[in-house]
Design an enzyme around this catalytic site. Structure first.
Site, PDB file in Angstrom:
ATOM      1  N   HIS A   1       0.242  47.001  35.960  1.00 24.37           N
ATOM      2  CA  HIS A   1      -1.011  46.286  36.249  1.00 24.37           C
ATOM      3  C   HIS A   1      -1.728  45.961  34.934  1.00 24.37           C
ATOM      4  CE1 HIS A   1      -5.015  45.377  37.736  1.00 24.37           C
ATOM      5  NE2 HIS A   1      -4.434  45.122  38.902  1.00 24.37           N
TER       6      HIS A   1
ATOM      7  N   GLU B   1      -0.217  38.080  38.685  1.00 25.73           N
ATOM      8  CA  GLU B   1      -1.659  38.329  38.656  1.00 25.73           C
ATOM      9  C   GLU B   1      -2.243  37.823  37.349  1.00 25.73           C
ATOM     10  OE1 GLU B   1      -3.205  41.591  41.441  1.00 25.73           O
ATOM     11  OE2 GLU B   1      -2.914  42.400  39.459  1.00 25.73           O
TER      12      GLU B   1
HETATM   13  P1  PGA Z   1      -8.907  41.525  42.921  1.00 19.48           P
HETATM   14  O1  PGA Z   1      -7.897  42.520  42.174  1.00 19.48           O
HETATM   15  O2  PGA Z   1      -8.321  41.197  44.253  1.00 19.48           O
HETATM   16  O3  PGA Z   1     -10.183  42.340  43.039  1.00 19.48           O
HETATM   17  O4  PGA Z   1      -9.068  40.345  42.056  1.00 19.48           O
HETATM   18  C1  PGA Z   1      -6.528  42.311  42.191  1.00 19.48           C
HETATM   19  C2  PGA Z   1      -5.869  43.344  41.304  1.00 19.48           C
HETATM   20  O5  PGA Z   1      -6.407  43.660  40.225  1.00 19.48           O
HETATM   21  O6  PGA Z   1      -4.790  43.861  41.647  1.00 19.48           O
END
Ligand code: PGA
Length: 245
Positions: A90, A160
């Site tokens: 992440h 992401e």
């Molecule tokens: P968010 O976070 O949906 O609050 O943007 C996603 C993540 O960091 O996995």
């Protein structure tokens, strides 16, 4: 069509075990007739034992947010508790805790050896030119280095973009951007594992997904699911996301 994979990434929320239990029970108890999604809930490590041995008929599965190769959160513990998925790489761990691609790569291999499915997060820090995507390419190549083709089907990729994550100032990526990125990710996966194996890998999108935008994002970008942070912390909102798919 295979089911969408919807992953709730609770990060370090909520503050207490009672609240965690309540959120978990409200989500699990609120899902009816779920045909379209597989739902993975990833609470903070400290609350995982509360859910040891949990099984659900609603398509809800337990996942975790990390384990350490040398430290207090072992992969064996996660397995014993009943976790089936593990979020790795992440951006908040990469950026704030300095987690390297080498570490992510070792964790991915360890997870696969222990039958835990890694959800590998990759993302660009900005999207101003084509070159910005090269970060995603190198994350994929380094983090999946040495992973065998036979294990590819057990890997999930979460695209992401760092700029889309809600607590980094977040604006969701457009479905067009998500499609372009997921197509490029699929190409890299084909280079690594061959077309056939790469086609079986689910690619998710994460970054400011909520009940208003989820359907559009999934349908228009063609990704196979979503990784959801902030919007997974309110049972009503998370259930709306599931129902709106
Ligand atoms: P968010 O976070 O949906 O609050 O943007 C996603 C993540 O960091 O996995």
């Amino acid at each position: 069509m295979s089911k969408y994979l919807i992953v709730a990434n609770w990060k370090n929320n909520p503050a207490t075990q009672d609240e965690a239990q309540e959120l978990f029970n409200s989500v699990n108890g609120g899902i009816n007739n779920n045909q379209k999604t597989e739902i993975v809930i990833c609470p903070p490590f400290i609350f995982l034992p509360t859910f040891r041995g949990f099984t659900s008929e609603n398509g809800v599965i337990l996942g975790a947010q990390n384990f350490d190769l040398e430290g207090e959160e072992s992969v064996e513990t996660l397995k014993e508790i009943g976790c089936q998925y593990i979020i790795l790489g992440h951006s908040e761990r990469r950026v704030n805790l300095g987690e390297t691609d080498e570490t992510v790569n070792n964790k991915i291999k360890t997870a696969l050896e222990n039958n835990l499915k890694p959800i590998l997060c990759v993302g660009d820090k900005k999207r101003e030119s084509k070159e910005d995507f090269s970060e995603v390419v190198s994350q994929l190549k380094e983090d999946l280095n040495g992973v065998k083709e036979k294990d590819a089907q057990n890997i999930i990729i979460a695209y992401e973009p760092v700029w889309a994550i809600s607590n980094m100032g977040g604006r969701p990526a457009t479905p067009e951007d998500i499609k372009e990125s997921s197509d490029s990710i699929r190409e890299i996966l084909s280079e690594l594992f061959g077309n056939e194996s790469a086609s079986q890998i689910k690619i998710l999108y994460g970054g400011s997904v909520d009940s208003d935008n989820v359907k559009n994002i999934l349908l228009e970008s063609g990704v196979q699911g979503a990784l959801i942070g902030a919007a997974s912390l309110k049972a009503d909102e998370f259930l709306k996301i599931i129902n709106n798919i």
